[in-house]
Design a protein around this motif. Structure first.
Motif, PDB file in Angstrom:
ATOM      1  N   ALA A  56       0.826  -1.211   0.000  1.00 23.98           N
ATOM      2  CA  ALA A  56       0.000   0.000   0.000  1.00 23.98           C
ATOM      3  C   ALA A  56       0.862   1.263   0.000  1.00 23.98           C
ATOM      4  O   ALA A  56       0.566   2.230  -0.711  1.00 23.98           O
ATOM      5  CB  ALA A  56      -0.923  -0.006   1.219  1.00 23.98           C
ATOM      6  N   ILE A  57       1.935   1.273   0.787  1.00 26.17           N
ATOM      7  CA  ILE A  57       2.804   2.452   0.852  1.00 26.17           C
ATOM      8  C   ILE A  57       3.500   2.669  -0.491  1.00 26.17           C
ATOM      9  O   ILE A  57       3.595   3.796  -0.981  1.00 26.17           O
ATOM     10  CB  ILE A  57       3.845   2.282   1.981  1.00 26.17           C
ATOM     11  CG1 ILE A  57       3.144   2.286   3.335  1.00 26.17           C
ATOM     12  CG2 ILE A  57       4.894   3.392   1.934  1.00 26.17           C
ATOM     13  CD1 ILE A  57       4.023   1.822   4.485  1.00 26.17           C
ATOM     14  N   ALA A  58       3.997   1.589  -1.095  1.00 25.97           N
ATOM     15  CA  ALA A  58       4.665   1.702  -2.392  1.00 25.97           C
ATOM     16  C   ALA A  58       3.715   2.237  -3.453  1.00 25.97           C
ATOM     17  O   ALA A  58       4.093   3.072  -4.285  1.00 25.97           O
ATOM     18  CB  ALA A  58       5.216   0.337  -2.811  1.00 25.97           C
ATOM     19  N   THR A  59       2.479   1.771  -3.441  1.00 23.50           N
ATOM     20  CA  THR A  59       1.497   2.181  -4.445  1.00 23.50           C
ATOM     21  C   THR A  59       1.021   3.609  -4.221  1.00 23.50           C
ATOM     22  O   THR A  59       0.979   4.420  -5.152  1.00 23.50           O
ATOM     23  CB  THR A  59       0.290   1.225  -4.416  1.00 23.50           C
ATOM     24  OG1 THR A  59       0.733  -0.110  -4.648  1.00 23.50           O
ATOM     25  CG2 THR A  59      -0.738   1.612  -5.465  1.00 23.50           C
ATOM     26  N   GLU A  60       0.664   3.925  -2.987  1.00 19.41           N
ATOM     27  CA  GLU A  60       0.097   5.243  -2.687  1.00 19.41           C
ATOM     28  C   GLU A  60       1.129   6.361  -2.796  1.00 19.41           C
ATOM     29  O   GLU A  60       0.808   7.461  -3.244  1.00 19.41           O
ATOM     30  CB  GLU A  60      -0.489   5.237  -1.272  1.00 19.41           C
ATOM     31  CG  GLU A  60      -1.715   4.378  -1.087  1.00 19.41           C
ATOM     32  CD  GLU A  60      -2.956   4.998  -1.727  1.00 19.41           C
ATOM     33  OE1 GLU A  60      -3.008   6.242  -1.831  1.00 19.41           O
ATOM     34  OE2 GLU A  60      -3.850   4.243  -2.126  1.00 19.41           O
ATOM     35  N   CYS A  61       2.356   6.099  -2.389  1.00 21.47           N
ATOM     36  CA  CYS A  61       3.363   7.155  -2.277  1.00 21.47           C
ATOM     37  C   CYS A  61       4.426   7.103  -3.362  1.00 21.47           C
ATOM     38  O   CYS A  61       5.344   7.943  -3.365  1.00 21.47           O
ATOM     39  CB  CYS A  61       4.024   7.107  -0.902  1.00 21.47           C
ATOM     40  SG  CYS A  61       2.856   7.314   0.461  1.00 21.47           S
ATOM     41  N   LYS A  62       4.321   6.125  -4.268  1.00 16.25           N
ATOM     42  CA  LYS A  62       5.268   6.015  -5.380  1.00 16.25           C
ATOM     43  C   LYS A  62       6.715   5.959  -4.880  1.00 16.25           C
ATOM     44  O   LYS A  62       7.584   6.706  -5.317  1.00 16.25           O
ATOM     45  CB  LYS A  62       5.088   7.184  -6.359  1.00 16.25           C
ATOM     46  CG  LYS A  62       3.687   7.321  -6.911  1.00 16.25           C
ATOM     47  CD  LYS A  62       3.327   6.107  -7.770  1.00 16.25           C
ATOM     48  CE  LYS A  62       1.982   6.285  -8.464  1.00 16.25           C
ATOM     49  NZ  LYS A  62       0.848   6.120  -7.543  1.00 16.25           N
ATOM     50  N   VAL A  73      -0.347   2.095   7.475  1.00 15.20           N
ATOM     51  CA  VAL A  73      -0.319   2.789   6.183  1.00 15.20           C
ATOM     52  C   VAL A  73      -0.717   4.245   6.345  1.00 15.20           C
ATOM     53  O   VAL A  73      -0.096   5.151   5.774  1.00 15.20           O
ATOM     54  CB  VAL A  73      -1.242   2.079   5.173  1.00 15.20           C
ATOM     55  CG1 VAL A  73      -1.359   2.896   3.884  1.00 15.20           C
ATOM     56  CG2 VAL A  73      -0.723   0.686   4.872  1.00 15.20           C
ATOM     57  N   ARG A  74      -1.739   4.496   7.147  1.00 17.05           N
ATOM     58  CA  ARG A  74      -2.185   5.877   7.376  1.00 17.05           C
ATOM     59  C   ARG A  74      -1.058   6.719   7.965  1.00 17.05           C
ATOM     60  O   ARG A  74      -0.816   7.848   7.550  1.00 17.05           O
ATOM     61  CB  ARG A  74      -3.403   5.868   8.297  1.00 17.05           C
ATOM     62  CG  ARG A  74      -4.083   7.233   8.451  1.00 17.05           C
ATOM     63  CD  ARG A  74      -5.232   7.184   9.438  1.00 17.05           C
ATOM     64  NE  ARG A  74      -6.144   6.098   9.150  1.00 17.05           N
ATOM     65  CZ  ARG A  74      -6.350   5.041   9.939  1.00 17.05           C
ATOM     66  NH1 ARG A  74      -5.691   4.948  11.094  1.00 17.05           N
ATOM     67  NH2 ARG A  74      -7.198   4.107   9.621  1.00 17.05           N
ATOM     68  N   ALA A  75      -0.360   6.153   8.932  1.00 12.70           N
ATOM     69  CA  ALA A  75       0.740   6.895   9.571  1.00 12.70           C
ATOM     70  C   ALA A  75       1.880   7.144   8.591  1.00 12.70           C
ATOM     71  O   ALA A  75       2.485   8.224   8.564  1.00 12.70           O
ATOM     72  CB  ALA A  75       1.241   6.115  10.781  1.00 12.70           C
ATOM     73  N   ALA A  76       2.192   6.134   7.766  1.00 12.75           N
ATOM     74  CA  ALA A  76       3.289   6.284   6.799  1.00 12.75           C
ATOM     75  C   ALA A  76       2.975   7.357   5.761  1.00 12.75           C
ATOM     76  O   ALA A  76       3.822   8.201   5.431  1.00 12.75           O
ATOM     77  CB  ALA A  76       3.534   4.951   6.107  1.00 12.75           C
ATOM     78  N   ILE A  77       1.751   7.341   5.245  1.00 13.05           N
ATOM     79  CA  ILE A  77       1.364   8.343   4.249  1.00 13.05           C
ATOM     80  C   ILE A  77       1.409   9.737   4.843  1.00 13.05           C
ATOM     81  O   ILE A  77       1.877  10.694   4.216  1.00 13.05           O
ATOM     82  CB  ILE A  77      -0.043   8.023   3.703  1.00 13.05           C
ATOM     83  CG1 ILE A  77       0.007   6.733   2.875  1.00 13.05           C
ATOM     84  CG2 ILE A  77      -0.574   9.183   2.868  1.00 13.05           C
ATOM     85  CD1 ILE A  77      -1.340   6.247   2.412  1.00 13.05           C
ATOM     86  N   LYS A  78       0.969   9.856   6.079  1.00 14.61           N
ATOM     87  CA  LYS A  78       0.994  11.163   6.759  1.00 14.61           C
ATOM     88  C   LYS A  78       2.415  11.709   6.839  1.00 14.61           C
ATOM     89  O   LYS A  78       2.666  12.875   6.523  1.00 14.61           O
ATOM     90  CB  LYS A  78       0.400  11.014   8.150  1.00 14.61           C
ATOM     91  CG  LYS A  78       0.449  12.293   8.982  1.00 14.61           C
ATOM     92  CD  LYS A  78      -0.118  12.066  10.380  1.00 14.61           C
ATOM     93  CE  LYS A  78       0.032  13.304  11.256  1.00 14.61           C
ATOM     94  NZ  LYS A  78      -0.502  13.077  12.622  1.00 14.61           N
ATOM     95  N   LEU A  79       3.361  10.889   7.242  1.00 11.36           N
ATOM     96  CA  LEU A  79       4.741  11.354   7.379  1.00 11.36           C
ATOM     97  C   LEU A  79       5.392  11.625   6.031  1.00 11.36           C
ATOM     98  O   LEU A  79       6.135  12.589   5.869  1.00 11.36           O
ATOM     99  CB  LEU A  79       5.559  10.319   8.160  1.00 11.36           C
ATOM    100  CG  LEU A  79       5.282  10.242   9.654  1.00 11.36           C
ATOM    101  CD1 LEU A  79       6.091   9.119  10.303  1.00 11.36           C
ATOM    102  CD2 LEU A  79       5.588  11.563  10.361  1.00 11.36           C
ATOM    103  N   LEU A  80       5.117  10.772   5.046  1.00  9.85           N
ATOM    104  CA  LEU A  80       5.709  10.978   3.726  1.00  9.85           C
ATOM    105  C   LEU A  80       5.186  12.253   3.079  1.00  9.85           C
ATOM    106  O   LEU A  80       5.935  12.986   2.425  1.00  9.85           O
ATOM    107  CB  LEU A  80       5.439   9.776   2.831  1.00  9.85           C
ATOM    108  CG  LEU A  80       6.286   8.531   3.138  1.00  9.85           C
ATOM    109  CD1 LEU A  80       5.786   7.328   2.340  1.00  9.85           C
ATOM    110  CD2 LEU A  80       7.750   8.784   2.788  1.00  9.85           C
ATOM    111  N   LYS A  81       3.918  12.546   3.264  1.00  9.46           N
ATOM    112  CA  LYS A  81       3.348  13.773   2.686  1.00  9.46           C
ATOM    113  C   LYS A  81       3.811  15.010   3.444  1.00  9.46           C
ATOM    114  O   LYS A  81       3.986  16.074   2.853  1.00  9.46           O
ATOM    115  CB  LYS A  81       1.822  13.682   2.676  1.00  9.46           C
ATOM    116  CG  LYS A  81       1.287  12.692   1.652  1.00  9.46           C
ATOM    117  CD  LYS A  81      -0.227  12.753   1.565  1.00  9.46           C
ATOM    118  CE  LYS A  81      -0.722  11.831   0.445  1.00  9.46           C
ATOM    119  NZ  LYS A  81      -2.204  11.844   0.325  1.00  9.46           N
TER     120      LYS A  81
END
Length: 384
Positions: free
Chosen positions: A249-255, A375-383
């Protein structure tokens, strides 16, 4: 690879003999208490008071700092090591560590000589010796060093070797390990306000990490996330299938690309995570410690269990998603969570705060953590 000790403990758990583990742990603690009683009676009073006198900073020419446990513990001690250097700028400072952690501080500017336990000869002319964590071995080594002033914690035996001791009350007065280590050096007058972590980067480590990444087509401009599914204790590990789903999910959502790390004996575990993934991932299981440090230094994010690489990432300023199940005072995120970095700590209260996780048979605190949480936490930090 499961050790005989881990297999024995796991067998007791599966048989429902959790009380046996409690009894063994209590017997060990009783043994330390008895040792201290006899030590004080026959040895401690003599060595504590025949040479004890108030600390005179002007007489301190040579200092020994001892930290003999694991990767994360040493990294979390670097603020205390720096505090000693700042408090005693003209003294020689030696640091005694285990062989497998030495590369973390190989070029630390706050020490004059790096010593390896059971490999390096230990001088016996120190003025001050500091044991940054409780234990019989390290407290004994403060005495062996010949130091007039010996500082450390009373817990786990050997308190009679110390001239300046602190009560090991971490279970009752919960605080982070960074703070616990700083409290020791505060006992000899060192300032404890600077709590930033340090870890050594080396040219050899940088080259090893660069060569590894390039061999898998990951260039200097490619973004990647490090996902670490391993840990020494079973109760710290989240599940391989959930790591795989989260990584996808992280690879797909955050490229971003995914690099899976694990200890040298955890190849089967990290291979299982990769096998379950749908996206491509790179396995890094045979890098040196300096190579792992450099690999983490280039990462966009660390996602994984609360273990050594998490603390390395935090020390490097890499954002961290930390998966921490247990709420026990000695193992919780309050004591061992990521320090001084943008982070998201994922934990759930399973209502077993007072139960030591080594006795756990169901790991409800880990199973309550979902893929969506991570996944939610990872996307938050990456963004961010």
């Amino acid at each position: 690879m499961t050790t005989a000790r881990e297999l024995f403990k796991k067998t007791l758990k599966n048989l429902g003999f959790g009380f046996c583990l409690d009894a063994l742990r209590a017997a060990r603690m009783l043994g330390y208490a008895v040792l201290d009683i006899f030590g004080w009676a026959f040895f401690g009073i003599f060595i504590r008071y025949t040479r004890r006198r108030p600390l005179n900073a002007g007489e301190v020419r040579k200092i020994l700092i001892i930290r003999l446990d694991r990767i994360g513990d040493l990294i979390l001690s670097t603020p205390a090591i720096r505090a000693v250097r700042q408090g005693y700028p003209n003294s020689r400072i030696d640091l005694l560590v285990n062989s497998y952690t030495k590369d973390l501080v190989i070029n630390n500017p706050n020490i004059d000589q790096l010593l390896v336990y059971k490999e390096s000869a230990l001088d016996r002319d120190y003025d001050v010796a500091i044991a940054l964590h409780p234990g019989l071995t390290q407290n004994y080594l403060t005495f062996v060093s010949g130091a007039i002033w010996r500082v450390g914690y009373t817990g786990w035996g050997g308190s009679f070797f110390l001239t300046h001791s602190l009560k090991d009350d971490r279970a009752a007065r919960v605080r982070h390990e960074v703070v616990s280590a700083l409290e020791v050096v505060g006992k000899i007058g060192c300032a404890t306000g600077d709590t930033s972590l340090e870890v050594s980067l080396t040219p050899d480590g940088d080259k090893e990490a660069d060569d590894f990444l390039l061999s898998y087509g990951i260039g200097a401009n490619d973004r990647y996330v490090v996902i670490h599914s391993g840990s020494r204790q079973e109760y710290i590990r989240w599940y391989p299938e959930r790591f795989a789903q989260a990584a996808d999910a992280i690879a797909t959502e955050c490229k971003v690309k995914v690099v899976l790390t694990a200890g040298s004996k955890e190849g089967q575990l990290v291979g299982r995570v990769k096998e379950l993934m749908k996206q491509e991932a790179v396995c890094a299981t045979h890098l040196s410690l300096t190579g792992v440090v450099s690999l983490l230094n280039r990462a966009e994010l660390y996602v994984g269990n609360c273990t050594g690489p998490m603390h390395i990432a935090a020390a490097l300023g890499v954002p961290v998603v930390a998966i921490i199940g247990t709420m026990h005072p000695l193992d919780s995120y309050e004591s061992w969570g990521p320090w001084g970095v943008s982070s998201e700590v994922i934990h759930k209260d399973a209502g077993c705060k007072d139960c030591h996780p080594g006795n756990c048979r169901d790991f409800n605190c880990m199973s309550a953590i979902t893929v969506e949480d991570v996944v939610r936490a990872a996307i938050k930090l990456l963004k961010t």
